[in-house]
Design an enzyme around this catalytic site. Sequence first.
Site, PDB file in Angstrom:
ATOM      1  NE  ARG A   1     -16.346  40.559  11.281  1.00  0.00           N
ATOM      2  CZ  ARG A   1     -15.625  41.034  12.302  1.00  0.00           C
ATOM      3  NH1 ARG A   1     -15.343  42.326  12.387  1.00  0.00           N
ATOM      4  NH2 ARG A   1     -15.162  40.232  13.230  1.00  0.00           N
TER       5      ARG A   1
ATOM      6  CG  ASP B   1      -9.400  52.054   8.906  1.00  0.00           C
ATOM      7  OD1 ASP B   1     -10.297  51.489   9.556  1.00  0.00           O
ATOM      8  OD2 ASP B   1      -8.330  52.465   9.432  1.00  0.00           O
ATOM      9  CB  SER B   2      -7.277  56.967   9.321  1.00  0.00           C
ATOM     10  OG  SER B   2      -7.521  56.319  10.542  1.00  0.00           O
TER      11      SER B   2
ATOM     12  CG  ASP C   1     -17.302  49.053  14.015  1.00  0.00           C
ATOM     13  OD1 ASP C   1     -17.592  49.429  15.166  1.00  0.00           O
ATOM     14  OD2 ASP C   1     -16.646  48.012  13.789  1.00  0.00           O
TER      15      ASP C   1
ATOM     16  CB  CYS D   1     -16.875  50.032  20.651  1.00  0.00           C
ATOM     17  SG  CYS D   1     -15.588  51.120  20.047  1.00  0.00           S
TER      18      CYS D   1
HETATM   19  N1  SAH Z   1     -15.358  47.482  11.565  1.00  0.00           N
HETATM   20  C1  SAH Z   1     -14.037  46.958  11.819  1.00  0.00           C
HETATM   21  C2  SAH Z   1     -13.451  47.493  13.095  1.00  0.00           C
HETATM   22  C3  SAH Z   1     -13.329  49.009  13.153  1.00  0.00           C
HETATM   23  S1  SAH Z   1     -12.243  49.584  14.371  1.00  0.00           S
HETATM   24  C4  SAH Z   1     -14.083  45.438  11.801  1.00  0.00           C
HETATM   25  O1  SAH Z   1     -15.176  44.872  11.648  1.00  0.00           O
HETATM   26  O2  SAH Z   1     -13.033  44.818  11.903  1.00  0.00           O
HETATM   27  C5  SAH Z   1     -12.130  51.271  14.025  1.00  0.00           C
HETATM   28  C6  SAH Z   1     -11.260  51.636  12.833  1.00  0.00           C
HETATM   29  O3  SAH Z   1     -11.383  53.043  12.617  1.00  0.00           O
HETATM   30  C7  SAH Z   1      -9.771  51.369  12.944  1.00  0.00           C
HETATM   31  O4  SAH Z   1      -9.369  50.527  11.893  1.00  0.00           O
HETATM   32  C8  SAH Z   1      -9.099  52.757  12.783  1.00  0.00           C
HETATM   33  O5  SAH Z   1      -7.913  52.700  11.993  1.00  0.00           O
HETATM   34  C9  SAH Z   1     -10.166  53.533  12.068  1.00  0.00           C
HETATM   35  N2  SAH Z   1     -10.188  54.998  12.256  1.00  0.00           N
HETATM   36  C10 SAH Z   1     -10.052  55.689  13.403  1.00  0.00           C
HETATM   37  N3  SAH Z   1     -10.260  57.001  13.204  1.00  0.00           N
HETATM   38  C11 SAH Z   1     -10.551  57.152  11.886  1.00  0.00           C
HETATM   39  C12 SAH Z   1     -10.889  58.262  11.062  1.00  0.00           C
HETATM   40  N4  SAH Z   1     -10.982  59.492  11.572  1.00  0.00           N
HETATM   41  N5  SAH Z   1     -11.152  58.048   9.753  1.00  0.00           N
HETATM   42  C13 SAH Z   1     -11.054  56.793   9.243  1.00  0.00           C
HETATM   43  N6  SAH Z   1     -10.757  55.703   9.983  1.00  0.00           N
HETATM   44  C14 SAH Z   1     -10.504  55.877  11.276  1.00  0.00           C
END
Ligand code: SAH
Length: 393
Positions: free
Chosen positions: A206, A247-248, A297, A337
């Site tokens: 970040r 995000d979802s 991510d 990840c």
């Molecule tokens: N980049 C973030 C961590 C991401 S974790 C950080 O720095 O804190 C992955 C995220 O993807 C989760 O919040 C989850 O809710 C979201 N997610 C999972 N599948 C998804 C989709 N199909 N569309 C949008 N968001 C999604």
Amino acid sequence: MKTIVIRAGKERSLQRRHPWIFESSIARGGADAGETVRVEAADGAFLCWGAFSPTSQIRVRAWSFDEAQRIDAAFFEQRIARALAVRARLGIQSNAMRLIHGEADGLPGLVVDRYSDTLVAQFLANGVERWKDVIADQLLAATGLSRLYERSDAQVRDLEGLAQKTGWLRGGGATEVAISEHQWQLTLDVAEGHKTGYYLDQRDNRKKFADSVRQYGCKTVLNCYSYTGGFSVAALAGGAEEVISIDSSGPALARASAHVVLNGFDPARHQALDADVNATLRAFIKEGRQFDAIVLDPPKFAPTAAHAERAARAYKDINRLGLMLLKPGGLLFTFSCSGGVGPELFHKIVAGAGLDAPCDGFILDRVGATPDHPQTICFPEGEYLKGLLILKS
Ligand code: SAH
């Protein structure tokens, strides 16, 4: 003390100090869940002390390769002290960090994160489950803290035959916690958040993103899979004028919006989109939108190597869409990840996405998890997070 005897020829990985013994490598022996066992080669030679897991494919996790070591309260005290001593030397720019990272810290199945005055632990294997009370007391003693929340609600508990469990293990009170990361203020809920509440492994990425957004003068930023907006706050700190978090998870996005305000940024510079990333990227392409920087991510698409092929297609797809939405000269910060997708495969996947987009780009950086989520020489499975910072040509 019960003894587990390894099949002839299967002792090699233990001699190389790999901490897992699979069910198929065991010739004979058994024990109760979490019981300490002596592990021997077929010729009777000592290999390690370990914790027995009666139902898991990973039947024994090694505690120690030293025959003189006793697995008692003092053992856990030493391992915890060692993990904390290393963290103190890592120069972590936050009051939130991973204190214990399982196998890498010699405590298989144990994850402990510190969020300011609050500890959050995951007990993910029978060995640490059995020693839970000792570990909890020692963690508080070693940190001088009084609050420990248990988040043993991970799927891997099922494989160990352990029920999911959450709640205060020591102390109590509000589960909402405030932390600082670099120069940013963030909040999380240790009871409701993902994993233990926050993605500490991306802390340095970040910061790198904030610096890159500033260096390359990125004004419009799309943060895909934003969770609570860590990369969005970083983008704003780097001088971005318009940031979209996708995000979802509604609660995660609400927190992302709150984080924008908490850090003194004009909320008009940030938009939270509760939507599926893939569908949104396609819609944005149809609308002809373009961005200066994009973060991808996603959650773990491949939990194990067996899922790698399907995951590869999913990674390639979002990376292709991301590259298409980037202006020439724009930045893509893309991650995986999935333990089942190694750095080389990830590079290949992104290369394929570039071919299809079509575009090329400079790889400015290859990154991994923060050093408080260490990888060790003897445990390559510990590598999971990998990222590429790409400057689109
Ligand atoms: N980049 C973030 C961590 C991401 S974790 C950080 O720095 O804190 C992955 C995220 O993807 C989760 O919040 C989850 O809710 C979201 N997610 C999972 N599948 C998804 C989709 N199909 N569309 C949008 N968001 C999604």
